[in-house]
Write a protein that holds these residues in place. Sequence first.
Motif, PDB file in Angstrom:
ATOM      1  N   GLU A  59      19.686   7.835  38.413  1.00  0.00           N
ATOM      2  CA  GLU A  59      18.616   8.828  38.435  1.00  0.00           C
ATOM      3  C   GLU A  59      18.915   9.927  37.425  1.00  0.00           C
ATOM      4  O   GLU A  59      19.929  10.616  37.521  1.00  0.00           O
ATOM      5  CB  GLU A  59      18.437   9.411  39.846  1.00  0.00           C
ATOM      6  N   THR A  67       8.211  11.712  40.752  1.00  0.00           N
ATOM      7  CA  THR A  67       6.940  12.409  40.557  1.00  0.00           C
ATOM      8  C   THR A  67       6.777  13.605  41.489  1.00  0.00           C
ATOM      9  O   THR A  67       6.171  14.608  41.120  1.00  0.00           O
ATOM     10  CB  THR A  67       5.787  11.409  40.845  1.00  0.00           C
ATOM     11  N   HIS A  89       9.581  15.153  33.656  1.00  0.00           N
ATOM     12  CA  HIS A  89       9.163  13.891  34.296  1.00  0.00           C
ATOM     13  C   HIS A  89       7.847  14.011  35.072  1.00  0.00           C
ATOM     14  O   HIS A  89       6.938  13.220  34.898  1.00  0.00           O
ATOM     15  CB  HIS A  89      10.260  13.368  35.236  1.00  0.00           C
ATOM     16  N   ASN A  99      -4.079  12.133  47.680  1.00  0.00           N
ATOM     17  CA  ASN A  99      -5.447  11.616  47.696  1.00  0.00           C
ATOM     18  C   ASN A  99      -5.567  10.407  48.617  1.00  0.00           C
ATOM     19  O   ASN A  99      -6.571   9.710  48.620  1.00  0.00           O
ATOM     20  CB  ASN A  99      -5.925  11.280  46.267  1.00  0.00           C
TER      21      ASN A  99
HETATM   22  P1  FAD Z   1       8.469   8.194  39.946  1.00  0.00           P
HETATM   23  O1  FAD Z   1       8.179   8.958  41.153  1.00  0.00           O
HETATM   24  O2  FAD Z   1       7.927   8.663  38.669  1.00  0.00           O
HETATM   25  O3  FAD Z   1      10.057   8.063  39.843  1.00  0.00           O
HETATM   26  C1  FAD Z   1      10.702   7.515  38.734  1.00  0.00           C
HETATM   27  C2  FAD Z   1      12.124   8.064  38.675  1.00  0.00           C
HETATM   28  O4  FAD Z   1      12.827   7.402  37.631  1.00  0.00           O
HETATM   29  C3  FAD Z   1      12.200   9.560  38.356  1.00  0.00           C
HETATM   30  O5  FAD Z   1      12.977  10.211  39.323  1.00  0.00           O
HETATM   31  C4  FAD Z   1      12.854   9.615  36.974  1.00  0.00           C
HETATM   32  O6  FAD Z   1      13.662  10.746  36.797  1.00  0.00           O
HETATM   33  C5  FAD Z   1      13.658   8.328  36.969  1.00  0.00           C
HETATM   34  N1  FAD Z   1      13.924   7.815  35.622  1.00  0.00           N
HETATM   35  C6  FAD Z   1      13.017   7.534  34.663  1.00  0.00           C
HETATM   36  N2  FAD Z   1      13.631   7.037  33.575  1.00  0.00           N
HETATM   37  C7  FAD Z   1      14.961   7.001  33.863  1.00  0.00           C
HETATM   38  C8  FAD Z   1      16.107   6.581  33.142  1.00  0.00           C
HETATM   39  N3  FAD Z   1      16.030   6.099  31.899  1.00  0.00           N
HETATM   40  N4  FAD Z   1      17.303   6.683  33.742  1.00  0.00           N
HETATM   41  C9  FAD Z   1      17.421   7.164  35.010  1.00  0.00           C
HETATM   42  N5  FAD Z   1      16.361   7.578  35.735  1.00  0.00           N
HETATM   43  C10 FAD Z   1      15.152   7.491  35.166  1.00  0.00           C
HETATM   44  N6  FAD Z   1       0.631   8.264  45.135  1.00  0.00           N
HETATM   45  C11 FAD Z   1       0.297   8.291  46.439  1.00  0.00           C
HETATM   46  O7  FAD Z   1       0.705   7.430  47.222  1.00  0.00           O
HETATM   47  N7  FAD Z   1      -0.514   9.296  46.934  1.00  0.00           N
HETATM   48  C12 FAD Z   1      -0.979  10.295  46.145  1.00  0.00           C
HETATM   49  O8  FAD Z   1      -1.692  11.168  46.618  1.00  0.00           O
HETATM   50  C13 FAD Z   1      -0.616  10.289  44.754  1.00  0.00           C
HETATM   51  N8  FAD Z   1      -1.029  11.285  43.933  1.00  0.00           N
HETATM   52  C14 FAD Z   1      -0.577  11.306  42.640  1.00  0.00           C
HETATM   53  C15 FAD Z   1      -0.951  12.360  41.805  1.00  0.00           C
HETATM   54  C16 FAD Z   1      -0.484  12.434  40.504  1.00  0.00           C
HETATM   55  C17 FAD Z   1      -0.895  13.566  39.619  1.00  0.00           C
HETATM   56  C18 FAD Z   1       0.366  11.414  40.016  1.00  0.00           C
HETATM   57  C19 FAD Z   1       0.891  11.468  38.619  1.00  0.00           C
HETATM   58  C20 FAD Z   1       0.717  10.344  40.814  1.00  0.00           C
HETATM   59  C21 FAD Z   1       0.252  10.277  42.134  1.00  0.00           C
HETATM   60  N9  FAD Z   1       0.601   9.224  42.977  1.00  0.00           N
HETATM   61  C22 FAD Z   1       0.222   9.226  44.292  1.00  0.00           C
HETATM   62  C23 FAD Z   1       1.351   8.078  42.460  1.00  0.00           C
HETATM   63  C24 FAD Z   1       2.858   8.320  42.504  1.00  0.00           C
HETATM   64  O9  FAD Z   1       3.304   8.344  41.223  1.00  0.00           O
HETATM   65  C25 FAD Z   1       3.502   7.247  43.323  1.00  0.00           C
HETATM   66  O10 FAD Z   1       3.110   7.431  44.654  1.00  0.00           O
HETATM   67  C26 FAD Z   1       5.025   7.260  43.353  1.00  0.00           C
HETATM   68  O11 FAD Z   1       5.518   8.520  43.664  1.00  0.00           O
HETATM   69  C27 FAD Z   1       5.628   6.692  42.101  1.00  0.00           C
HETATM   70  O12 FAD Z   1       6.965   6.454  42.378  1.00  0.00           O
HETATM   71  P2  FAD Z   1       7.931   5.747  41.342  1.00  0.00           P
HETATM   72  O13 FAD Z   1       9.245   5.710  42.002  1.00  0.00           O
HETATM   73  O14 FAD Z   1       7.310   4.498  40.858  1.00  0.00           O
HETATM   74  O15 FAD Z   1       7.972   6.697  40.064  1.00  0.00           O
END
Ligand code: FAD
Length: 474
Positions: A59, A67, A89, A99
């Motif tokens: 991480e 996010t 990020h 939502n």
């Molecule tokens: P992320 O939460 O983006 O996590 C990715 C992680 O990877 C981060 O901690 C980052 O630091 C790490 N990382 C990236 N690259 C590297 C690297 N090279 N080396 C080490 N670490 C790295 N979802 C819902 O369910 N309900 C909602 O209401 C909702 N609203 C949203 C509103 C907005 C504005 C946005 C942008 C998204 C929303 N989402 C919602 C979608 C949300 O993104 C997903 O729910 C979820 O949080 C995504 O999780 P993730 O783990 O895929 O990505």
Amino acid sequence: SQIKISCESLAGFPSMLRSPGHAPQPIVSRHVAVIGAGAAGLVTARELRREGHSVVVFERGDQVGGTWVYTQNVESDPIGVEPTRTRVHSSLYDSLRTNIPREAMGFRDYPFVPKDDPDRDPRRFPGHREVLMYLQDFTREFRIDELVRFETEVVRVRLAEEEEEEKWKIKSKQRSMGLELELELDEIFDAVVVCNGHFTQPRVAYIPGINDWPGKQMHSHNYRDPEPFRDQVVVLIGNSVSAFDISWELAGVAKEVHIAARTVIDGTFGKQPAYDNMWLHPMIKDVCEDGSVNFLDGSIVIANIILHCTGYEYHFPFLETNGIVTVDDNRVGPLYNHIFPPALAPRLSFVGLLWKAIPFPMFELQSKWIGGVLSNRFTLPSQEEMMEDVEAFYSSLETFGTPKRYTHCLGDNLVEYNNWLASQCGCPAFEDWRMQMFLVTIKSKLAHLESYRDEWEAQHLVLQAYEDFIKHTS
Ligand code: FAD
């Protein structure tokens, strides 16, 4: 748009499980790298460990949540195109509320229910801080932080050619105790699961004439609150949930808000009845040196700022696969069921690429499947069969006229896809109340964009959800 997830096996099992000639493999435990500790990486870590694998989560940030770790910081380039810009990020804005209703949004076996704590947000559509706290609870409950290496960025992932078996070499950089010092490490893993999120790299609309246009531009990735837009004439491009959230927030402070949208309900262009300073337009035709923004219907506005609420691009700057996995017009491919590149399966996989989804429970099912495939408890079709499946999927998209950039839009196939994953993992099917809650939300969002979060009427679905939760909370 109608998108078909093309699995010959939507209603059953993948071909290899049925076909003779594929002898069952012994159950194995692998050393697996998970990239990212957002919702996807956290649940993946839990599922992989449950399956008996040894897991390291890399991480980049200093805490879990991805996010949902809100920050006031913005990038040095407000539009997010300059490659050397300082990076941030999260794309959350201060006022953001979920939502999706919390009951539907949470992991299936760790319900996102209100806590009896005055510091928590009990609303059905809580603010972003509550989601972060839920993910922190999840992390504590399943002791996932002991698997995470914080402040450690994965900078390179490539096949380790020197190894006999197919393995991955990961180069990471760890910031040391907040010092400027960086520790660089090369390690070998049996498998890599990419969970790096896809709401960070802005996708910007192409606007003819923009280089000579004197106004400012920003991408919603760098939008935090409406104050910088006070008394400005703003053109906002996009019609996603965030675009509408932001537009009505802007209407409270800006002089004028003009929304340029590609697809809208017929007859809704023009001045918006509920506001005295908001207009809806078709897309921008071009912009000029005198500050004007010309829309496709001939309307013209002299604007100060263009706000791109135009989404994001998949971005894997660390991943080297010798061209096996590519990102082309926002299609990450080829991927079997949006997870495994056939030529590198099961040693490389992706969690969470799909959008228009209910993300958390989908991450949970995707990672259960990955865990089981890696241990040999579940079997994939052959590489050729997976490739055929992917090609059939791509040609079904073409048949329906679906643009490539919608490859990972789940939309109408949400239930089919999740149920297919559930069937692969031997889990109960996607709960009907969850899907109904999602659909009720979409309907009420269309009818009452500003108030749908506070006017929940489908109480029977909530009751069904809580009946279901009893088995996890009692
Ligand atoms: P992320 O939460 O983006 O996590 C990715 C992680 O990877 C981060 O901690 C980052 O630091 C790490 N990382 C990236 N690259 C590297 C690297 N090279 N080396 C080490 N670490 C790295 N979802 C819902 O369910 N309900 C909602 O209401 C909702 N609203 C949203 C509103 C907005 C504005 C946005 C942008 C998204 C929303 N989402 C919602 C979608 C949300 O993104 C997903 O729910 C979820 O949080 C995504 O999780 P993730 O783990 O895929 O990505």
